[in-house]
Write a protein that holds these residues in place. Structure first.
Motif, mmCIF file in Angstrom:
data_model
loop_
_atom_site.group_PDB
_atom_site.id
_atom_site.type_symbol
_atom_site.label_atom_id
_atom_site.label_comp_id
_atom_site.label_asym_id
_atom_site.label_seq_id
_atom_site.Cartn_x
_atom_site.Cartn_y
_atom_site.Cartn_z
ATOM 1 N N GLU A 1 0.830 -1.196 0.000
ATOM 2 C CA GLU A 1 0.000 0.000 0.000
ATOM 3 C C GLU A 1 0.871 1.254 0.000
ATOM 4 N N LYS B 1 -7.825 3.612 -1.977
ATOM 5 C CA LYS B 1 -6.472 3.239 -1.581
ATOM 6 C C LYS B 1 -5.637 3.025 -2.834
ATOM 7 N N SER C 1 -2.936 7.334 -0.926
ATOM 8 C CA SER C 1 -4.310 6.943 -0.637
ATOM 9 C C SER C 1 -5.096 8.137 -0.104
#
Length: 374
Positions: free
Chosen positions: A114, A128, A119
């Motif tokens: 991630e 995200k 995000s």
């Protein structure tokens, strides 16, 4: 159910395998998700860069104004259907659980990371951003057939299969304070015995299958140990995949490890926070096991040691045991090695080859039964 609002949208929202099933069998999450991005069937699911290394997933909370399950949960539902976790016409519609399943799969995968700075979760259309880390699609599953015995598991989601089990022993100094077997394909969560923080629970999702292995309450006089455990509150995730054994450190406290893939043998190896780290490689283990059987090479290394809060290994003048440690063994590797020992002449046989305390079971979301050593 199937006659609810989802049925009204079935021509517009993909609810089955769609374009992702190939003759080669079920796809890994990476290939499945890339296929969904390329399909253009999900609003807001798109690439973020021309090189197609970054992508955006819509991530609207069910309580947010304007939430529409048919659209906002469509991708999560499709993943649940594809993995056989939601059966059409049988299972209740459960967008929250679908979302949790995909989130956990992304968090545990070595293929994604991630990108939190990109995000956006506080906007009217939250999302995200994830990065594709590396391509592992060409790797095979277990290849144990060459070892001359029928043990040949394939990647699956049989939660009763020993292929995914982990045996864990927790130590305070030299004392074994807890021993357990995590019998679940979701892996296990090592953490103190106190309730995990709300943030950790959101990350881990519902604990229906994730085994909880807790450090027990330290003795009253262990002041240093009591000060350390709160820093380990969010703990460490451990799990077995066809490629090997993986870990992800969630806690603030530092965690060091030693095992087959450790880059340093005489120096500390730190688990970086929030990064998936591979601790054991299945293919390498099988190659080394084959060399052990055929050429008399040393037995392959498969045991993993985690050290919490202190550098490991420590200085030469200090004892091997540190304040808080975990010894981890994947069952598939242990069983293959025991079988290899039986194949080699002159190897002692008997119950002493088993793991101490076998078999102890961790019920999903429950603490392990303690096995204190006095």
């Amino acid at each position: 159910m199937a006659n609810g609002p989802w049925r009204k949208e079935e021509e517009r929202v993909p609810i089955s395998n769609g374009p992702v099933l190939r003759t080669g069998g079920p796809l890994r999450l990476r290939d499945w998700l890339v296929a969904q991005i390329e399909s253009g069937l999900y609003a807001g699911l798109r690439w973020e860069d021309p090189d197609k290394t970054l992508f955006r997933i819509p991530w609207k909370h069910a309580a947010k104004q304007g939430y529409q399950a048919q659209q906002d949960a469509a991708l999560f539902r499709a993943w649940a259907v594809y993995k056989g976790k939601h059966l059409e016409g049988t299972d209740k519609e459960d967008p929250s659980t679908w979302k949790t399943r995909l989130r956990c799969a992304l968090n545990k995968s070595i293929d994604f990371r991630e990108v939190r700075e990109r995000s956006q979760l506080d906007t009217s259309h939250p999302y995200k951003v994830y990065r594709l880390v590396s391509d592992h699609t060409s790797r095979p599953g277990y290849q144990a057939q060459d070892l001359g015995h029928p043990w040949s598991p394939v990647p699956c989601e049989d939660f009763n299969s020993p292929d995914y089990w982990l045996h864990v022993r927790l130590f305070y100094g030299p004392a074994l304070v807890r021993e357990a077997t995590a019998r679940t394909a979701e892996g296990c969560h090592l953490s103190p015995g106190t309730a995990a923080s709300a943030a950790a629970q959101r990350l881990l999702g519902p604990p229906a299958r994730l085994a909880q292995v807790h450090f027990p309450e330290p003795p009253p006089g262990a002041r240093v140990l009591r000060r350390l455990l709160p820093h380990l509150e969010r703990g460490v995730l451990l799990w077995v995949a066809p490629e090997g054994v993986f870990a992800k450190r969630l806690c603030q406290g530092r965690v060091y490890w030693r095992g087959q893939l450790a880059p340093h043998r005489a120096q500390p190896n730190k688990l970086e926070r929030e990064h998936t780290c591979q601790l054991l490689d299945t293919r390498r283990f099988l190659e080394e096991l084959h060399a052990h059987l055929q050429d008399g090479r040393p037995e392959p290394e498969y045991q993993i040691r985690l050290c919490f809060g202190e550098e490991y290994p420590g200085p030469p003048d200090q004892p091997e045991e540190r304040l808080v440690m975990a010894h981890v063994e994947p069952f598939f590797a242990r069983d293959l090695l025991l079988h290899a020992r039986r194949l080699r002449p002159g190897t002692p046989r008997g119950p002493q080859q088993g793991i101490p305390g076998w078999p102890l079971t961790v019920n999903p979301s429950r603490d392990a039964s303690p096995s204190p050593t006095h």
